[in-house]
Design a protein around this motif. Sequence first.
Motif, PDB file in Angstrom:
ATOM      1  N   UNK A  19       0.749  -1.401   0.036  1.00 61.78           N
ATOM      2  CA  UNK A  19      -0.282   0.043   0.298  1.00 61.78           C
ATOM      3  C   UNK A  19       0.542   1.482   0.057  1.00 61.78           C
ATOM      4  N   UNK A  20       1.815   0.957   0.415  1.00 59.65           N
ATOM      5  CA  UNK A  20       2.778   2.178   1.492  1.00 59.65           C
ATOM      6  C   UNK A  20       3.964   2.114   0.191  1.00 59.65           C
ATOM      7  N   UNK A  21       3.866   1.568  -0.899  1.00 66.54           N
ATOM      8  CA  UNK A  21       4.950   1.057  -1.711  1.00 66.54           C
ATOM      9  C   UNK A  21       5.245   2.752  -2.677  1.00 66.54           C
ATOM     10  N   UNK A  22       7.151   2.868  -2.730  1.00 65.60           N
ATOM     11  CA  UNK A  22       7.412   4.346  -3.801  1.00 65.60           C
ATOM     12  C   UNK A  22       7.835   3.864  -4.922  1.00 65.60           C
ATOM     13  N   UNK A  23       8.777   3.399  -4.761  1.00 67.77           N
ATOM     14  CA  UNK A  23      10.354   2.481  -5.585  1.00 67.77           C
ATOM     15  C   UNK A  23      10.856   1.071  -5.486  1.00 67.77           C
ATOM     16  N   UNK A  24      11.606   0.603  -5.774  1.00 66.98           N
ATOM     17  CA  UNK A  24      12.244  -0.546  -5.709  1.00 66.98           C
ATOM     18  C   UNK A  24      13.820   0.178  -6.205  1.00 66.98           C
ATOM     19  N   UNK A  25      14.154  -0.028  -5.961  1.00 64.62           N
ATOM     20  CA  UNK A  25      16.685  -0.618  -5.993  1.00 64.62           C
ATOM     21  C   UNK A  25      16.621  -1.978  -6.405  1.00 64.62           C
ATOM     22  N   UNK A  26      16.807  -2.212  -7.998  1.00 66.42           N
ATOM     23  CA  UNK A  26      17.700  -2.840  -7.986  1.00 66.42           C
ATOM     24  C   UNK A  26      19.422  -3.349  -7.561  1.00 66.42           C
ATOM     25  N   UNK A  27      19.715  -3.690  -6.016  1.00 68.91           N
ATOM     26  CA  UNK A  27      20.618  -4.225  -5.832  1.00 68.91           C
ATOM     27  C   UNK A  27      21.642  -4.628  -6.359  1.00 68.91           C
ATOM     28  N   UNK A  28      21.573  -5.198  -8.074  1.00 76.23           N
ATOM     29  CA  UNK A  28      22.449  -5.234  -8.056  1.00 76.23           C
ATOM     30  C   UNK A  28      23.253  -3.811  -9.202  1.00 76.23           C
ATOM     31  N   UNK A  29      22.029  -3.176  -9.992  1.00 79.07           N
ATOM     32  CA  UNK A  29      23.230  -2.001 -10.083  1.00 79.07           C
ATOM     33  C   UNK A  29      22.835  -0.826  -9.513  1.00 79.07           C
ATOM     34  N   UNK A  30      21.919  -0.767  -8.151  1.00 81.46           N
ATOM     35  CA  UNK A  30      22.096   0.223  -7.774  1.00 81.46           C
ATOM     36  C   UNK A  30      21.220   1.419  -8.188  1.00 81.46           C
ATOM     37  N   UNK A  31      19.840   0.683  -9.588  1.00 83.24           N
ATOM     38  CA  UNK A  31      19.137   1.397  -9.831  1.00 83.24           C
ATOM     39  C   UNK A  31      17.635   1.535  -9.234  1.00 83.24           C
TER      40      UNK A  31
ATOM     41  N   UNK B 201      15.714 -11.891  -8.948  1.00 77.05           N
ATOM     42  CA  UNK B 201      16.451 -10.707  -8.770  1.00 77.05           C
ATOM     43  C   UNK B 201      17.098 -10.540  -7.140  1.00 77.05           C
ATOM     44  N   UNK B 202      17.191  -9.779  -6.492  1.00 77.50           N
ATOM     45  CA  UNK B 202      17.582  -8.845  -5.514  1.00 77.50           C
ATOM     46  C   UNK B 202      17.057  -7.078  -5.677  1.00 77.50           C
ATOM     47  N   UNK B 203      16.035  -7.322  -4.215  1.00 78.94           N
ATOM     48  CA  UNK B 203      15.298  -5.999  -4.654  1.00 78.94           C
ATOM     49  C   UNK B 203      15.326  -5.941  -3.422  1.00 78.94           C
ATOM     50  N   UNK B 204      15.552  -4.570  -2.806  1.00 75.88           N
ATOM     51  CA  UNK B 204      15.440  -3.525  -1.715  1.00 75.88           C
ATOM     52  C   UNK B 204      13.396  -2.540  -1.831  1.00 75.88           C
ATOM     53  N   UNK B 205      12.500  -2.843  -1.542  1.00 82.23           N
ATOM     54  CA  UNK B 205      12.141  -2.173  -1.663  1.00 82.23           C
ATOM     55  C   UNK B 205      11.875  -1.041  -1.082  1.00 82.23           C
ATOM     56  N   UNK B 206      11.175   0.075  -1.520  1.00 83.94           N
ATOM     57  CA  UNK B 206      11.186   1.590  -0.483  1.00 83.94           C
ATOM     58  C   UNK B 206       9.632   1.911  -0.210  1.00 83.94           C
ATOM     59  N   UNK B 207       8.967   1.806   0.507  1.00 89.96           N
ATOM     60  CA  UNK B 207       7.713   2.245   1.386  1.00 89.96           C
ATOM     61  C   UNK B 207       7.828   2.919   2.640  1.00 89.96           C
ATOM     62  N   UNK B 208       6.587   3.543   2.035  1.00 90.66           N
ATOM     63  CA  UNK B 208       6.633   4.752   3.430  1.00 90.66           C
ATOM     64  C   UNK B 208       5.285   4.000   4.487  1.00 90.66           C
TER      65      UNK B 208
END
Length: 397
Positions: A364-376, A388-395
């Motif tokens: 519900x609070x999803x802002x974006x993800x970060x591809x932890x390999x490319x840092x994008x 895939x290795x992904x960080x989820x940034x959420x409120x």
Amino acid sequence: MSYRIGLVGKPSVGKSTFFNAATMNDVPEGAYPFTTIDPAVGEAYVRVDCAAPEFEETCTPNVGFCEDGTRYVPTKLVDVAGLIPGAHEGNGLGNQFLTDLNEADVLVHVVDFSGRTDLEGEPTEDHDPRDDIDFLERELDMWYLEVLEKGIERYRTGYDGGEDDIEADLAEQMSAFRTNEDEIKQVILSLDLDLDPDAWDEDDRAALAREIRKRTKPMVVAANKMDTPEAQANYEAIRNDPDYDHLTIVPVSAHAEKALKTAAERDVVDYDPGDGEFTIEDDVSDEQEQGLEQIREFVDEFGGTGVQTALETALFDVLDLVAVFPGSANGSKSEKGVFRDCFLLPEGSTAEDFAYHLHGDIGEGFLHGIDCRSQRQVGADSVLDHRAVVEIVSTNQ
């Protein structure tokens, strides 16, 4: 979620041996009908190349385990009992069999390819494994057809009091099969049928039921007892039979897998599940060495015992799942550990889907993800690759 693999097959084909080999659980085995009465549920594993070594880290799995860079991700394996002729009519354990079967996401059909058991699970010679494959598909097709016919009757009688399209009524009637209105409509049109059940004849209805079954209960055939010459001859014949091109058939020796795992637990051999080789690590008797060398011949020829391959084929090839690792922005640590988790998601899952998989609030609070390999930074609609290795940034974190 944990995906469930339904293990099915007629009595005495080695289904319980396969289950025990995959899970190392102790369920009864025996060459007589209904050795398994109630469904046994165990934890099996599928292999994924761990992402941790790429980040010069050592993972700390929350569930499953990791050996030499191979992550063993848990899945549920259900040993379903009750497959006999007429199961769809309630014969034997038929009704319970169908109920238990319907909870599975994908099926592994264990078939005795040696041809030494008949359709009832009794000892015989020269039985054609194709009859077993056809038998299960026929039982499932008849089950689906019965439910389909009820959906057609629902449409004709205006059960809901409205003017629903046929696909809506069929989807409602067949909802237990985890299908939906769009999928039903797609199947109808793919068979070049009108969206009017009054235009369907008996063959049309049977074809529709079969196609819905194939899409909602996908199947892998575990060609068991492939360490016998008879089974290998049958395997070659069936593999070259175009009538079975729609199925994935995996050569298997459940007996060999269980023997190797048992020997590994006793430090007699060095063997990791699914490997195509093993080494003898301890002194063994001449009889034990002879048995292990026979297993080695099979493993060398087929690249393994097939048990692990059948499970991974079911999840990664048939269900098209991908593995995703949650990480932090530097790609190594989540808040709870180093590469602590590895999740299985449907192919095509997006970063936002992954966020919802982690927790509804995070989604519900999803802002974006970060591809932890490319840092994008990746957006909500970015489709995740396998591993895939992904960080989820959420409120809401």
